[in-house]
Scaffold this motif. Structure first.
Motif: not given
Length: 1586
Positions: A181-184, A1163-1169, A1284-1297
């Protein structure tokens, strides 16, 4: 003496109610018992802290206290030895240490209190030995429960920190774990989670389309005093009063006059300016004459017809009322239809007689039939008017009258007679309509069940002091409250449209209908039902009538004292109570609540100075609920009230009024017309720095709305100091205020040249340059918008000064934000650069032709064979006018043409090097064509580069601009070819080739076949067949190029003139090219698409029919090529409810933050907890599994495997979700073990047409697609994956060549049985940007720009940087700091991106020009670290501190390997480095064990894992290292011992193991993910459970 000191300490502890057992007198038995009890408590607390330290490895504040206590003990034992640290210094440092302990740490507070007491005794007593003994006893107590071995690592780190070789002054953080909860969370702002478009809401009409006024009143009294009608039998006693006059008290003629006069006076209270006509006991002719004369004078205004029929019979069933003959001997019927014909419309009728409802029943079918006839007559008149002049039709319509607006009020329904109660007046209905307060009070006094004031008599009510229009008196306040209550009843009961028509359109009608509600209540109590048309719902039982009864009762209680003792009148608490009820409604926070019934009352409270501020604050809270609340408030009539309040000088009202007007303008921008005269009010708020930043931002928004596309508003604001005020506050700390100041400036000079030059004198454009580097993307986008409108505001390009300023602005924007991380900023940049294209169209056409012909020699030769003109490459023979003015400076401007020219030249040279090998076989290269350092060439390349943007919306906007220039350039060429083909023979015509029919052939033709089938020497398409030979020539003539005569319309002449006048080195340097119809639809290009955009069917005002360029006429605005939704989206910020806006908390800590207000019940805060609890369980379970596992290195059970389509290049396990990400080629697939599903992220996802799969969150208004079904350019090979945001709902960051980074949002689950890996994904692209660019010869990356300007953005090349020698792109994600580290790809630096602010923070050089990073050490989720660890291809591992400046960031270099690094990782919570190279050598080193990092002493373990190593991985928590080659996968412990070897066909249930391409451990669990060369992905674990 020692016992005395101990006794003092014990007494001090007892006085503080906290007894510490080590400081009591041993001689006292009770003290000894207390010592034993408290000592056990102290030991228990220390034991619990030690267990917490062992489990969590957190930096316990008790460790420094232990160090100080041991240091004091050493100083005591070594008093005769020079220790270098005195005892006094140690005691002083101990005191300062315990003072800084946080008071929330209760378990440590006991120790701190005890140390402070001993220190106080030590400072005040001479017995130092005893006090020091107390400290020694405390240290021994701590040692028993906290073994000294556990704090050795802490002491070792403290000793290493004292080494002088470390550059940072503060302690460097190698790894600090934060709570979830302290991690942005990253990428959660509105620009990422929603579409960039205007907010969609229903705008309800609230303005009165035509305000009406009752201009004339006809008072028809049929009383015949002294003679009762034959059909009514009156009771005795009977009601006698008419207009509060007893007719029997005076003579009949006199009574008639008094009654008529009183009735007129009663009506004049509500409409004093109307024209009144009385008609006493009339005949039919009298009524006719009266009505026709009133209608003739009133014209189109409303007439009131009041009919009192108490002296005549009841109306007949045919709808006839009765009047008299001239001798009063007969009752003459008067048809209501005749009356309506005389009265015409609009009109209102009041019938005060028995059986009055039958009149309305007769009128309704007549009105409906009349409306049908009116519609038929109107349709017939329109049909006749189609062949005849329209005046005849209008004359027929004017003769017809609509009775829809006729209003009828009847005293009773059909078959009902009026009440005859002697206590009430005979004209009870008229009394309710004209004197409501008197009759309401009298009726209330009659009710025995409501008689709370028995002393009140009817005579006292007539003596109530005050006037109706004086709200300070009893009568005035009662009327005020009555108005509020009846308005509230009507607003809550009537439909909105009917309420607007009856209660807001006409003052007299509104008053009559308010009073009609009272009449309904009173008459229904006497078995009489008033009727109206339009009909109203029953309102006589509304709950607000109880509030009215309470008000009447409280008022009448004061009446005897006021009349008898002349007591002062006390104001009633009605409005205060209603405001409290409104506040309770606002505090309920229910989503399904009904609208508040007190809203009309709140409007009435605005008239009170006492409650005005509170009412405005509550009203502001209500408007903040969303557009629906604003619509309700406007519908109830808030507008005139708050508009009038702008004239108030009360400072307390300014913030809330600004807020209210901001909400109104956000929902209904048309209110800007009403606020033009009041703009100074908002200007004063904006200028007042004592006002909060939130309200100054609202003022800036209101002023922006006033000047938005409104010339009168712009002129008025320019006369005030709006420009200077905005410029003074551009550097304010509030990002939202900076954004709206920039938008306000942009709207001020949009299409308003006078404001632009006023801003130029104040150097406004240069002051906006600072905002181009702002840390908030919305501010940068607003600055780009303002600079874009600054350019477009001048259409007369005859002045060189304006041209130079605009070129400087365009180049500055391109260089500053051309590579901005935010797609929002780049989208606005493309939209801003379109104005340069429109204003200097001929120059861009010349650049396009030169670039195109240089890249395609055969195409240039073909064009030269059709047109007899010089080589377009010779257009650069002269010197550009911008280069001729390199020494020009204007005033104190910091921008100069010379600086810009040198910048462009250097950039152009660099880009020229990258272009030199592009293969233009027939051209003379950059040296012989148009000078590459030209301003327009650089702008053109920048636009083309934006057309290749990885974000689809940005690329689409820029591609529109590229298509516009291409179409404009090809139009005269195609027309000349068609003209030539038309004169050829039929045989030659049959051999000609038509224009390319598909986007693919067009792309090959324009791009030179960089990635397609066409070669560089492919010829351009030639003219059409004979049947369509005039197509391009017709388009050219439509564009206005033909000035007259044969020569003017000759396509070859036109092309010669265009090429001659459109030279980029033109002497006049003006932007007046041939004005061809913009858009591919107008140009007739088959590849241009047929979609209509903002440019469809529009013609430019510019023309090149003569030799010299013409300019846009002053006052004519340009038609944009593309439109963005940034401004409507920015406006919607104030439209949305308050809980959906960012928190407005002010202060240094909140500046630059974009945080939502915390809703604890969401409800979103409860799901995050719940997800945070899941994460904690995963970490604890993994830690327990590592401790309890019998075979920690038994990775011999394959728990999951999957066959992939191609060889996986990257395999990575998500830290908390049961998912694995697999990358091959340009795709990323995420497999879910729990749902057995798969998601795909690739190029197909950007083309998804579903609601979830929109191409982007910025995809607002999609521009016209060029090319129809044209596909976006293919993605490069995936090089790295982060979560990104692995502790909550993860976003997938993909780097290309190719240096492009894309962030994807997870899509809904898709069953693997119904989808394949190649199925189109429904993932949403959150953001995308070019994180590195192209590598130049010095190893620094730059933008990838194609050699042929017209082909850029059309899918040029399939080749990627991955196929070159530059190497892969490597990344590392830090969730706590929201920083993305990216390197590799041939770069000689590590770049740091701030993903939340979308800014490039720094480029940290690696230190050697020949080295390149191959590995970046990963970070655990929620791990904060200041260290960057990069493994390079020269075998070195480099350590950087990102807090330092880029040149001083390198801390040390570890050279334990001679081959390129394959893996480098820092273990969690330790300073241990694990690295491995391609030769198989693995090293485990302590990076702080020695002052010289390259020495042997820092290596803890080192071993050789064998040759041909392809993948290495290490677990950041468990002491495990995996190394794979062609024959095996070896599992090692950190000491180098082989624990497990996975070979081919090893394991009973394991699959066949091939050549590993990637190894990756789970962040916490004991799991190893492996990708194999035989298209297999597998997960190994010691247990068979995943």
């Amino acid at each position: 003496m020692a016992s005395a000191v101990r006794a003092k300490s014990a007494s001090a502890s007892a006085s503080a109610a906290v007894a510490v057992g080590v400081a009591v007198d041993e001689s006292n038995g009770s003290s000894a018992a207390a010592e034993q009890e408290v000592s056990s408590t102290l030991r228990s607390l220390i034991r619990k802290r030690h267990e917490k330290y062992i489990s969590a490895k957190w930096d316990d504040p008790l460790l420094p206290i232990i160090d100080k206590l041991e240091q004091i003990e050493r100083c005591q034992s070594e008093e005769q030895v020079a220790t270098g640290v005195s005892l006094e210094d140690s005691l002083q440092s101990l005191r300062s240490l315990v003072r800084n302990i946080k008071p929330e740490d209760h378990s440590l507070l006991l120790i701190v209190k005890h140390i402070e007491q001993i220190s106080d005794i030590l400072s005040s007593s001479d017995e130092q030995v005893a006090s020091l003994g107390c400290l020694r006893d405390l240290n021994q107590t701590i040692r028993r429960e906290w073994p000294p071995d556990d704090s050795s690592i802490h002491r070792l780190m403290k000793q290493i920190q004292s080494i002088q070789a470390q550059p940072p002054a503060e302690n460097i953080c190698f790894g600090e774990r934060l709570r979830d909860d302290r991690c942005p969370l990253s990428l959660q702002t509105k620009r990422h989670i929603e579409r960039i478009q205007a907010m969609l809401y229903e705008r309800q009409p609230w303005r009165i389309r035509e305000r009406m006024k009752t201009a004339s009143v006809a008072l028809v009294l049929c009383l015949n005093i002294g003679v009762d009608p034959p059909d009514v039998v009156k009771i005795q006693p009977c009601s006698r009063l008419e207009c509060w006059i007893d007719p029997s008290s005076v003579s009949p003629p006199k009574a008639m006059e008094l009654i008529g006069s009183n009735l007129q006076m009663q009506y004049e209270r509500w409409q004093p300016r109307a024209r009144y006509k009385k008609c006493h006991d009339p005949t039919v002719e009298d009524v006719k004459k009266l009505c026709t004369s009133l209608r003739r004078n009133a014209k189109g205004e409303r007439i009131l017809f009041h009919y009192n029929g108490h002296g005549v019979p009841k109306p007949t069933a045919n709808g006839e009322i009765w009047v008299f003959n001239k001798t009063f001997t007969q009752y003459i019927p008067l048809s209501i239809f005749e009356l309506i014909t005389w009265m015409s419309a609009p009109s209102i009728y009041v019938y005060d007689c028995s059986n009055a409802g039958i009149i309305i029943n007769s009128f309704q079918p007549y009105a409906e039939q009349h409306e049908h006839e009116l519609e038929k007559a109107l349709a017939a008149a329109q049909q006749r008017g189609s062949g005849a002049p329209s005046g005849a039709a209008n004359q027929v319509v004017q003769q017809l009258v609509s009775y829809k607006n006729c209003i009828h009020l009847a005293a009773c329904a059909a078959n009902e007679i009026l009440p005859m109660n002697a206590q009430l007046p005979a004209d009870l209905f008229t009394s309710c309509l004209t004197t409501p307060i008197n009759i309401a009070l009298k009726w209330y006094a009659m009710q025995e069940k409501l008689g709370m004031v028995p002393r009140i008599q009817s005579e006292l009510i007539d003596k109530i002091p005050g006037k109706v229009n004086d709200r300070r008196t009893m009568m005035g306040e009662l009327n005020w409250i009555f108005t509020a209550i009846t308005d509230t009843i009507a607003w809550n009961s009537l439909p909105r449209e009917l309420f607007q028509r009856l209660f807001r359109q006409d003052l007299l009608v509104a008053s009559l209908f308010r009073n009609f509600l009272l009449a309904e209540r009173i008459l229904r109590s006497h078995d009489c039902t008033p009727v109206s048309l339009p009909a109203l719902p029953p309102c006589y039982r509304h709950p607000m009538w109880k509030a009215w009864d309470l008000v009447v009762d409280l008022a009448l209680q004061q009446l005897p004292e006021i009349l008898d003792h002349n007591a002062p009148y006390r104001q009633l608490p009605f409005f205060e109570h209603q405001l409290t009820a409104f506040q309770v409604w606002l505090d309920s926070e229910s989503e399904s609540r009904t609208p508040p019934e007190q809203l009309p009352i709140v409007l009435q409270v605005l008239l009170s100075q006492v409650h005005r501020l509170r009412a405005l604050e509550l009203l502001a809270r209500f408007l903040d609920l969303g557009p629906w609340a604003v619509n309700l408030a406007l519908g109830v009539g808030i507008f005139p009230y708050v508009l009038k309040l702008l004239q108030s000088s009360t400072r307390e009202l300014r913030p809330v009024l600004v807020f209210i007007w901001a909400k109104i303008l956000a929902v209904d921008p048309s209110c800007q017309v009403d606020l033009v005269k009041e703009y100074k009010y908002f200007l004063s708020v904006l200028q007042d720095t004592s006002v909060s930043k939130e309200h100054r931002t609202l003022s800036a928004f209101v002023l922006s709305s006033i000047v938005h596309n409104f010339l009168l508003g712009q002129t008025s604001a320019l006369q005030g100091p709006l420009l200077s005020i905005c410029l003074e506050q551009l550097n304010d700390g509030s990002w939202l205020l900076r954004q709206w100041l920039a938008i306000c400036l942009g709207m001020l000079w949009q299409n308003f040249e006078k404001a632009r030059w006023s801003g130029a004198r104040d150097l406004a454009h240069e002051k906006l340059y600072v905002l181009l580097r702002d840390e908030i993307p919305e501010v940068r986008a607003a600055a780009v918008f303002a600079l874009g409108t600054f350019i477009s505001s001048v259409t007369d390009r005859s002045e060189e000064q304006a041209n130079n300023i605009d070129r400087i602005i365009a180049i500055t924007m391109l260089e500053t934000v051309g590579e901005d991380m935010s797609p929002l900023v780049r989208m606005e940049l493309a939209a801003a650069l379109q104005w340069m294209v429109l204003l200097f169209e001929s120059q861009f056409v010349a650049v396009y032709l030169a670039e195109h012909m240089r890249g395609h020699a055969s195409a240039a030769a073909a064009a030269a064979s059709f047109v007899m003109c010089g080589d377009p490459r010779d257009l650069s023979s002269s010197t550009h006018s911008l280069e001729r003015h390199v020494t020009m400076r204007r005033g104190a401007s910091s921008s100069s043409i010379s600086n810009m020219g040198s910048t462009a030249a250097s950039s152009g040279n660099a880009l020229g090097r990258s272009k030199s090998g592009s293969g233009s076989s027939g051209g003379r290269g950059a040296a012989g064509s148009i000078p590459f350092q030209s301003i327009f060439t650089k702008l053109w390349l920048g636009i083309c580069n934006l057309a290749q943007d990885p974000f689809p919306r940005v690329a689409a906007i820029a591609q529109e601009i590229v298509d516009h220039v291409r179409d404009t350039a090809l139009c005269p060429i195609m027309a000349a070819k068609e003209a030539t083909m038309a004169t050829a023979t039929e045989k030659c015509s049959s051999l000609s080739v038509s224009l390319p029919p598909s986007p693919n052939t067009r792309v090959n033709y324009l791009s030179g076949g960089a990635g397609g089938t066409g070669g560089a020497g492919e010829s351009p398409p030639v003219g059409a067949t004979a049947s369509g030979a005039s197509h391009w020539a017709q388009k050219l003539r439509l564009s206005g190029s033909g000035g007259g005569g044969v020569a003017a319309g000759d396509p070859q002449t036109i092309l010669q003139r265009k090429l001659r006048t459109s030279s980029i080195n033109d002497e006049t340097d003006s932007g007046g090219p041939a004005a061809y119809q913009r858009g591919a639809a107008g140009l007739g290009l088959p590849s241009g698409g047929g979609g209509g955009g903002p440019r469809e069917s529009t013609h430019s005002a510019r023309s090149s029919g003569s030799e010299s360029n013409q300019y846009l006429e002053p006052g004519h605005s340009l038609t944009p090529i593309v439109l963005t939704e940034f401004i409507p989206w920015a406006i919607s910020y104030f439209t949305r409810p308050g809980k959906e806006r960012y928190s407005s908390a002010e202060g240094a800590a909140e500046e630059g933050r974009q945080r939502y207000p915390v809703d604890r019940n969401s409800a979103e805060l409860r799901r995050r907890r719940l997800r945070f609890l899941r994460n904690d369980f995963v970490r604890r379970h993994a830690r327990r599994q590592q401790q309890e596992q019998s075979d920690r290195f038994g990775y011999d059970v394959c728990v999951w495997n999957r066959k992939t389509q191609f060889t996986p290049s990257i395999v990575k396990l998500l830290p908390y979700e049961p998912q694995i990400a697999v990358a091959y080629r340009e795709k990323v697939l995420v497999y879910d073990f729990q749902y057995n599903s798969v998601r795909t992220y690739g190029a197909e996802a950007t083309n998804s047409s579903s609601g979830y799969g929109s191409s982007s969150s910025l995809n607002g208004s999609t521009p016209r697609k060029s090319g129809g079904a044209e596909k976006p350019p293919p993605f490069a090979r995936v090089s790295s994956i982060e979560f990104i945001n692995a502790q909550d709902m993860a976003l997938n960051l993909v780097a290309h060549e190719d240096g492009v980074v894309r962030v994807w949002q997870s899509s809904p689950m898709v069953s693997s049985s119904t989808s394949s890996e190649d199925a189109p994904s429904k993932a949403r692209l959150v953001t995308a940007w070019n994180a590195l660019g192209q590598v130049n010869q010095q190893g620094y990356r730059q933008r990838n720009i194609s050699s042929s300007g017209g082909s850029i953005g059309k899918g040029a090349a399939d080749t990627s940087l991955g196929s070159s020698s530059n190497g892969n792109i490597v990344t590392a994600w830090q969730q706590c700091s929201q920083h993305l580290l990216i390197a590799g790809g041939g770069c000689r630096f590590v770049r740091i991106w701030d993903v939340e602010r979308e800014l490039k923070l720094a480029d940290i050089p690696l230190g050697r020009s020949e080295t390149c990073a191959r590995v970046l050490a990963p970070y655990l989720p929620n791990m904060r670290s200041d260290v960057i660890l990069a493994g390079c291809d020269d075998g070195s591992v480099r350590l950087f501190d990102k807090r330092c400046s880029p040149q001083e960031a390198r801390i040390s270099v570890y050279r334990r390997h001679s081959a390129p690094i394959l893996h480098a990782c820092l273990r969690a919570n330790e300073t241990v480095l694990v690295s491995g190279c391609t030769e198989g050598r693995i090293s485990v080193a302590d990076i702080r064990a020695s002052q010289f990092p390259s020495s042997v002493s820092d290596v803890v373990h080192e071993w050789d894992a064998g040759g041909d190593v392809t993948a290495i991985a290490s677990h950041q928590i468990a002491d495990t290292v995996a190394c794979g080659n062609a024959s095996k996968i070896g599992i090692y412990s950190l000491d180098g011992r082989v624990q497990k070897v996975l070979r081919t066909n090893e394991g009973f249930i394991g699959p066949k193991i091939g050549h590993p391409t990637w190894l990756s451990f789970h962040a916490y669990k004991v799991q190893l993910a492996v990708g194999f060369v035989d298209n297999m992905v597998a997960i190994y674990s010691p247990t068979p459970v995943l």
